[in-house]
Scaffold this motif. Sequence first.
Motif, PDB file in Angstrom:
ATOM      1  N   THR A   8     -39.180  51.724  37.418  1.00  0.00           N
ATOM      2  CA  THR A   8     -39.984  50.914  36.500  1.00  0.00           C
ATOM      3  C   THR A   8     -41.379  50.767  37.099  1.00  0.00           C
ATOM      4  OG1 THR A   8     -39.201  48.881  37.573  1.00  0.00           O
ATOM      5  CG2 THR A   8     -38.004  49.625  35.611  1.00  0.00           C
ATOM      6  N   ALA A   9     -42.383  50.894  36.237  1.00  0.00           N
ATOM      7  CA  ALA A   9     -43.776  50.809  36.705  1.00  0.00           C
ATOM      8  C   ALA A   9     -44.668  50.468  35.527  1.00  0.00           C
ATOM      9  CB  ALA A   9     -44.202  52.130  37.357  1.00  0.00           C
TER      10      ALA A   9
ATOM     11  N   GLN B 299     -35.552  65.681  45.670  1.00  0.00           N
ATOM     12  CA  GLN B 299     -35.254  64.322  45.217  1.00  0.00           C
ATOM     13  C   GLN B 299     -35.821  63.295  46.179  1.00  0.00           C
ATOM     14  OE1 GLN B 299     -31.026  64.604  45.047  1.00  0.00           O
ATOM     15  NE2 GLN B 299     -30.984  65.413  42.958  1.00  0.00           N
ATOM     16  N   ALA B 300     -35.785  63.599  47.467  1.00  0.00           N
ATOM     17  CA  ALA B 300     -36.338  62.681  48.462  1.00  0.00           C
ATOM     18  C   ALA B 300     -37.834  62.480  48.238  1.00  0.00           C
ATOM     19  CB  ALA B 300     -36.078  63.208  49.873  1.00  0.00           C
ATOM     20  N   GLU B 301     -38.551  63.560  47.897  1.00  0.00           N
ATOM     21  CA  GLU B 301     -39.984  63.426  47.623  1.00  0.00           C
ATOM     22  C   GLU B 301     -40.224  62.561  46.393  1.00  0.00           C
ATOM     23  OE1 GLU B 301     -41.370  67.380  47.239  1.00  0.00           O
ATOM     24  OE2 GLU B 301     -41.141  67.876  49.368  1.00  0.00           O
ATOM     25  N   ALA B 302     -39.420  62.777  45.335  1.00  0.00           N
ATOM     26  CA  ALA B 302     -39.601  62.005  44.103  1.00  0.00           C
ATOM     27  C   ALA B 302     -39.348  60.520  44.333  1.00  0.00           C
ATOM     28  CB  ALA B 302     -38.675  62.551  43.014  1.00  0.00           C
ATOM     29  N   VAL B 303     -38.316  60.198  45.111  1.00  0.00           N
ATOM     30  CA  VAL B 303     -37.987  58.801  45.372  1.00  0.00           C
ATOM     31  C   VAL B 303     -39.058  58.146  46.239  1.00  0.00           C
ATOM     32  CG1 VAL B 303     -36.389  57.312  46.641  1.00  0.00           C
ATOM     33  CG2 VAL B 303     -35.509  58.998  45.026  1.00  0.00           C
TER      34      VAL B 303
ATOM     35  N   GLN C 234     -41.322  54.895  44.933  1.00  0.00           N
ATOM     36  CA  GLN C 234     -41.370  53.585  45.590  1.00  0.00           C
ATOM     37  C   GLN C 234     -42.799  53.113  45.805  1.00  0.00           C
ATOM     38  OE1 GLN C 234     -37.919  52.367  48.387  1.00  0.00           O
ATOM     39  NE2 GLN C 234     -38.394  54.447  48.989  1.00  0.00           N
ATOM     40  N   LYS C 235     -43.749  54.055  45.886  1.00  0.00           N
ATOM     41  CA  LYS C 235     -45.153  53.683  46.106  1.00  0.00           C
ATOM     42  C   LYS C 235     -45.808  53.170  44.829  1.00  0.00           C
ATOM     43  CE  LYS C 235     -45.299  54.968  50.440  1.00  0.00           C
ATOM     44  NZ  LYS C 235     -45.511  53.997  51.544  1.00  0.00           N
ATOM     45  N   ILE C 236     -45.355  53.670  43.682  1.00  0.00           N
ATOM     46  CA  ILE C 236     -46.052  53.332  42.439  1.00  0.00           C
ATOM     47  C   ILE C 236     -45.253  52.403  41.537  1.00  0.00           C
ATOM     48  CG2 ILE C 236     -47.317  55.499  42.478  1.00  0.00           C
ATOM     49  CD1 ILE C 236     -45.391  56.615  40.444  1.00  0.00           C
TER      50      ILE C 236
END
Length: 260
Positions: free
Chosen positions: A158-159, A209-213, A217-219
């Motif tokens: 969510t963002a 998937q690790a990159e996407a997660v 988390q940053k945005i």
Amino acid sequence: MKPARLAVLAIAIVAGCGAALLMSGEEKPPEPVLRAEPAPQIQLAEVLVAAADLPMGQTLKPEDLRWMSWPEQALSSTYVERKAAPHGLEDAVGSIVRTPFSANEPIRPERLVKAGSGFMSAILPPGMRAVAITTDNRGSSSAGGFILPNDRVDVIKTARDESGSGNDQFAETLLTDIRVLAVGQIVQEKGGANVVTAETATLALTPGQAEAVTLAQKIGQLSLVLRSVQDANQTATVADAEPDGTMTVVRFGVAKQQRR
């Protein structure tokens, strides 16, 4: 009756009695003796087994292990045999259980992690990465705290929608059918009745998937959605949008579907 007939009758009676006496005096033939065949001797060996149920992640102590007699015909090359490894119990003490053992189950060294080795890296499937995400310790972002290790979850991001007025928020399913490795510092469900709340959940992800997660988390904020056991073991994919190419946008408290 004539005396001659009486004499013949008497002689017959005497002869019959004599025959009966002779028959009763004969020895009976001996009854056959049944001899039981001796049971074949089972050759036994001693193998190292779990003295009680050993959950994943437990550090082995001397009282957790014991030697047990085991038929040699049922031995496996993966068992720890006392004859071949007399110090096998002492060598196993201090190791960490990689996969659970039941009571009296033979110990297999490949299912243990030696002390000093990384436990999380040992239980991580090949090609996967362990990534911890931040969750709400009240359980509001982790199915009320009912998500436990080895459960399968979807990851929802969510963002705020930067393209709008700034008050719009959107939610999208980022990942599906992801295995939970740990919740906080807990890596094994115990008793099936525990509700675990923690500030982190460690997931098993592919490098992509690790990159996407990490970026998500940053945005924005991530939430875990618990999946049914019957829906588990499906191919995990990165979902950039919903199947119809839309995402859920919340504007002034009203949720609407919007195309990307």
